[in-house]
Design a protein around this motif. Structure first.
Motif, mmCIF file in Angstrom:
data_model
loop_
_atom_site.group_PDB
_atom_site.id
_atom_site.type_symbol
_atom_site.label_atom_id
_atom_site.label_comp_id
_atom_site.label_asym_id
_atom_site.label_seq_id
_atom_site.Cartn_x
_atom_site.Cartn_y
_atom_site.Cartn_z
ATOM 1 N N GLY B 21 0.777 -1.228 0.000
ATOM 2 C CA GLY B 21 0.000 0.000 0.000
ATOM 3 C C GLY B 21 0.810 1.280 0.000
ATOM 4 N N VAL B 22 2.119 1.164 0.221
ATOM 5 C CA VAL B 22 2.967 2.359 0.212
ATOM 6 C C VAL B 22 2.990 2.937 -1.202
ATOM 7 N N THR B 23 2.751 4.255 -1.299
ATOM 8 C CA THR B 23 2.781 4.851 -2.634
ATOM 9 C C THR B 23 3.948 5.816 -2.771
ATOM 10 N N PHE B 24 4.433 5.904 -3.981
ATOM 11 C CA PHE B 24 5.546 6.799 -4.299
ATOM 12 C C PHE B 24 5.116 7.714 -5.437
ATOM 13 N N GLU B 25 5.415 8.993 -5.291
ATOM 14 C CA GLU B 25 5.141 9.919 -6.370
ATOM 15 C C GLU B 25 6.468 10.215 -7.051
ATOM 16 N N VAL B 26 6.585 9.822 -8.286
ATOM 17 C CA VAL B 26 7.867 10.028 -8.984
ATOM 18 C C VAL B 26 7.666 10.651 -10.357
ATOM 19 N N GLU B 27 8.682 11.376 -10.789
ATOM 20 C CA GLU B 27 8.637 11.955 -12.133
ATOM 21 C C GLU B 27 8.641 10.832 -13.161
ATOM 22 N N GLU B 28 7.921 11.080 -14.235
ATOM 23 C CA GLU B 28 7.827 10.063 -15.282
ATOM 24 C C GLU B 28 9.213 9.674 -15.790
ATOM 25 N N ALA B 29 10.071 10.689 -15.951
ATOM 26 C CA ALA B 29 11.415 10.427 -16.489
ATOM 27 C C ALA B 29 12.200 9.483 -15.587
ATOM 28 N N VAL B 30 11.894 9.502 -14.291
ATOM 29 C CA VAL B 30 12.575 8.612 -13.357
ATOM 30 C C VAL B 30 11.990 7.206 -13.445
ATOM 31 N N LEU B 52 1.632 -2.018 -8.213
ATOM 32 C CA LEU B 52 2.677 -3.021 -8.390
ATOM 33 C C LEU B 52 2.555 -4.056 -7.279
ATOM 34 N N PRO B 53 1.644 -5.020 -7.459
ATOM 35 C CA PRO B 53 1.317 -5.942 -6.378
ATOM 36 C C PRO B 53 2.456 -6.904 -6.023
ATOM 37 N N ASN B 54 3.506 -6.944 -6.804
ATOM 38 C CA ASN B 54 4.573 -7.908 -6.528
ATOM 39 C C ASN B 54 5.825 -7.330 -5.874
ATOM 40 N N VAL B 55 5.803 -6.042 -5.561
ATOM 41 C CA VAL B 55 6.969 -5.443 -4.891
ATOM 42 C C VAL B 55 6.495 -4.762 -3.628
ATOM 43 N N ASN B 56 7.219 -4.956 -2.551
ATOM 44 C CA ASN B 56 6.803 -4.211 -1.377
ATOM 45 C C ASN B 56 7.508 -2.861 -1.298
ATOM 46 N N GLY B 57 6.993 -2.018 -0.436
ATOM 47 C CA GLY B 57 7.417 -0.621 -0.388
ATOM 48 C C GLY B 57 8.902 -0.420 -0.178
ATOM 49 N N LYS B 58 9.497 -1.259 0.673
ATOM 50 C CA LYS B 58 10.903 -1.081 1.001
ATOM 51 C C LYS B 58 11.786 -1.200 -0.249
ATOM 52 N N PHE B 59 11.513 -2.257 -1.007
ATOM 53 C CA PHE B 59 12.386 -2.505 -2.161
ATOM 54 C C PHE B 59 12.041 -1.604 -3.339
ATOM 55 N N LEU B 60 10.733 -1.304 -3.478
ATOM 56 C CA LEU B 60 10.349 -0.367 -4.536
ATOM 57 C C LEU B 60 11.038 0.983 -4.286
ATOM 58 N N GLY B 61 11.065 1.380 -3.021
ATOM 59 C CA GLY B 61 11.726 2.638 -2.659
ATOM 60 C C GLY B 61 13.200 2.636 -3.057
ATOM 61 N N MET B 62 13.856 1.508 -2.814
ATOM 62 C CA MET B 62 15.280 1.432 -3.156
ATOM 63 C C MET B 62 15.501 1.458 -4.661
ATOM 64 N N VAL B 63 14.625 0.733 -5.365
ATOM 65 C CA VAL B 63 14.746 0.723 -6.825
ATOM 66 C C VAL B 63 14.565 2.141 -7.372
ATOM 67 N N LEU B 64 13.563 2.846 -6.832
ATOM 68 C CA LEU B 64 13.292 4.202 -7.328
ATOM 69 C C LEU B 64 14.418 5.175 -6.967
ATOM 70 N N GLU B 65 15.043 4.924 -5.834
ATOM 71 C CA GLU B 65 16.177 5.745 -5.438
ATOM 72 C C GLU B 65 17.291 5.619 -6.479
ATOM 73 N N TRP B 66 17.498 4.385 -6.900
ATOM 74 C CA TRP B 66 18.519 4.130 -7.925
ATOM 75 C C TRP B 66 18.145 4.821 -9.242
ATOM 76 N N CYS B 67 16.867 4.679 -9.625
ATOM 77 C CA CYS B 67 16.399 5.287 -10.877
ATOM 78 C C CYS B 67 16.601 6.797 -10.856
ATOM 79 N N LYS B 68 16.305 7.367 -9.719
ATOM 80 C CA LYS B 68 16.364 8.815 -9.579
ATOM 81 C C LYS B 68 17.793 9.309 -9.790
ATOM 82 N N LYS B 69 18.713 8.644 -9.133
ATOM 83 C CA LYS B 69 20.118 9.031 -9.281
ATOM 84 C C LYS B 69 20.544 8.947 -10.741
#
Lengths: 442, 163
Positions: B21-30, B52-69
């Motif tokens: 249920g954790v949601t992330f607001e991210v830029e499309e480019a990211v 994204l029912p197959n990823v939990n918030g903790k790991f999705l957050g880490m993946v998005l952190e990587w994408c952002k960088k």
């Protein structure tokens, strides 16, 4: 669309899977129990493949014994092709030592990336680290085993000091240290009544992992037939896929200019080619198993030029499916020229194109032992990028690497100070074999 | 024509909702650094909330952190950024514990983050390359399924790799 294409180029293995996959229709439930995450990754063939592809050879071979699945993933031809994309780049050279006391000939290994000061190959000094082998003893062969050709990761080997009629041929993968023994050649000629085997003129290994995980061995044999004047020639082909030797042709008896060139065939551009000095050359299309003549008198070595124009033929060989020849050009005079011209043959065999020049004067300025310009060209090595290509030069006591792009040179291998008095300062280019890392099965 | 050019220039925000249920607001480019998200954006266009029912918030957050960088470093692309990315990637995987690493890898694979999968599989490979066969079985919870004698035969054939 273009996005998928991009992935495909980069990661062929995963592309297929990812194309159809979107998060909504993925029904595999995500394993959230912490201790099982590795198990899930390990259970996913694509991910496991990606991991295994990044391992060095030794752990890979070791991990074949983890389970049937590991064994099948690592042994898969697709896996070995992905791991060493073709055309493959060679990472070193085996130089046969001119002298050795043991039955099996010994080899120096020259590592292109790690130049070393050589020593005696039989001593297990630090320099021998990283050499795939020092001598070949995978089978107990009373005549000793030597290499006769290197082709895209596999070596064609044979009994060393045996008469041709007693020679056994082997195909050996120096990376995985696996070998296979080829069946004996047929003793009777094919095509109407035969004849007895008279000579084995040439044996050539043809292996192109980009086309097939299987290899072929192409052999020129001649037969003596009763009541027929002269020898009859045929091509015999062994396929690692299709089994025993099969005979082809009707070469018989070939015209003298072809005959002249029927030694030291080279596998290039899908065919084994014998380049004769003049006249007609022939080639054997390995995939279609068809013998063809090359009408063009494509000379590798122009004998008349050699004498008259100060150009001397020095080398002929294949690398990354490019065929090269090297000529030594000299011009006397106050500003004497000594240089090597490196040519590449166009794919349609139409002409030789000048690729690069190596100035030998500069080298002789640095190495006094090279004042008299005595040398051998051991190999022309193509890099993954064209500009990474170089030439391996043997001057007295040293093996040098001469980079084309930067026009620089440095010592790869130093044979001076060898404790073996009988070691000559030169190696023969005909006894130099490229090492290409490969997982190919033999 | 004009509408398509405006959509590419404005920074569109996407909502990504993880399994817990954790949601992330991210830029499309990211977010579109992830192949799966990119496909969905291209195919469905207007959808702003992606579940994204197959990823939990903790790991999705880490993946998005990587994408952002990586998205940030790539926008002003010059050669120095390659180095920055490499250095940052090294930091990113350096202290990952084994469990997080494998979870992250699954998340990256599920979201088709090709470059991230490359980075993480490289890390896994570096961790297992020196291991014994038994340790590999332990790590991946694999039981040897060879018939008696088969394993010895394979080991014998590759004996030099065990030296």
């Amino acid at each position: 669309m273009s996005f998928e294409l991009k992935i495909k180029l980069k990661l062929p293995y995963s592309a297929k899977r990812r194309r159809s996959q979107t998060p909504q229709n993925d029904t595999v439930s995500h394993q959230t129990t912490p201790s099982y995450s590795a198990e899930t990754v390990g259970g996913n063939d694509d991910l496991l493949n990606e991991i295994l592809l990044r391992l060095p050879i030794k752990p890979l071979l070791k991990f074949k014994s983890v389970s049937k699945r590991f064994l099948s993933l690592i042994s898969n031809p697709t896996f070995s092709r992905l791991r060493s994309p073709s055309p493959a780049t060679s990472s070193g050279l085996f130089l046969r030592r001119p002298w050795s006391a043991s039955v099996n000939p010994e080899f120096h290994f020259v590592d292109f990336d790690h130049p070393c000061r050589n020593r005696n190959p039989s001593s297990s000094s630090s320099s021998s680290k990283g050499a795939p082998f020092r001598s070949l003893n995978f089978v107990n062969e009373r005549y000793g085993i030597t290499v006769s050709q290197s082709c895209n990761g596999l070596l064609l080997c044979s009994s060393c000091r045996a008469p041709w009629s007693r020679k056994t041929y082997y195909v050996y993968n120096p990376t995985t240290k696996q070998y296979t023994t080829l069946p004996p050649l047929p003793s009777r000629g094919g095509g109407g009544g035969g004849g007895t085997l008279r000579a084995v003129n040439d044996v050539v290994l043809a292996f192109d992992p980009s086309k097939s995980p299987h290899y072929k061995v192409v052999c020129v044999v001649s037969w003596k037939k009763d009541g027929v004047l002269g020898d009859q020639y045929q091509i015999a082909v062994y396929s690692s896929e299709g089994g025993p030797w099969r005979l082809y042709g009707g070469l018989a008896p070939p015209s003298s200019d072809i005959l002249f060139g029927l030694v030291r065939g080279v596998f290039w551009n899908g065919a084994v080619r014998w380049f004769s000095g003049f006249g007609t050359s022939i080639f054997f299309n390995v995939e279609e198993e068809r013998l063809c003549e090359m009408p063009l008198a494509l000379s590798v070595r122009d004998y008349f030029d050699d004498v008259n124009s100060g150009r001397v033929f020095k080398y002929f060989g294949e690398s990354r499916d490019h065929l090269h020849k090297v000529e030594y050009v000299t011009e006397p005079g106050e500003l004497a020229t000594h240089c090597l011209n490196v040519f590449e043959l166009e794919k349609d065999c139409a002409r030789w194109v000048l690729k690069s020049k190596v100035d030998l004067v500069e080298i002789s300025n640095v190495f006094p032992e090279f004042q008299d310009y005595r040398f051998y060209v051991l190999c022309v090595v193509r890099g993954e990028l064209d500009e990474d290509s170089f030439l391996v030069l043997n001057i007295p006591g040293k093996v040098l690497r001469c980079d084309f792009k930067s026009n620089t040179f440095y010592t790869l291998f130093d044979i001076e100070g060898s404790d073996h008095v009988l070691d000559r300062v030169f190696f023969y280019p005909d006894e130099v074999y490229q090492y290409i890392e490969s997982l190919a099965c033999v | 024509m004009s509408s398509s050019s405006t959509t590419t220039t404005t920074t569109r925000l996407l909502m990504l909702k993880a399994s817990d249920g954790v949601t992330f607001e991210v830029e499309e480019a990211v977010a579109t650094k992830l192949g799966a998200i990119n496909n969905m954006v291209e195919e469905e266009g207007s959808e702003d909330l992606i579940c994204l029912p197959n990823v939990n918030g903790k790991f999705l957050g880490m993946v998005l952190e990587w994408c952002k960088k990586h998205a940030n470093n790539n926008t002003n692309s010059d050669k120095g950024n390659d180095e920055v990315n490499k250095w940052w990637d090294k930091e990113f995987v350096m202290d990952l514990d084994q469990n997080t690493l494998y979870h992250l890898l699954m998340a990256a694979d599920y979201l088709s983050g090709t470059e991230l999968v490359d980075l993480l599989t490289e890390k896994v490979a570096s961790m297992i390359r020196g291991k014994k066969v038994e340790e590999i079985r332990e790590t991946f919870k694999i039981k040897s399924d060879f018939l008696p004698g088969q394993e010895e035969e394979i080991r014998k054939k590759n004996s030099w790799a065990f030296e």
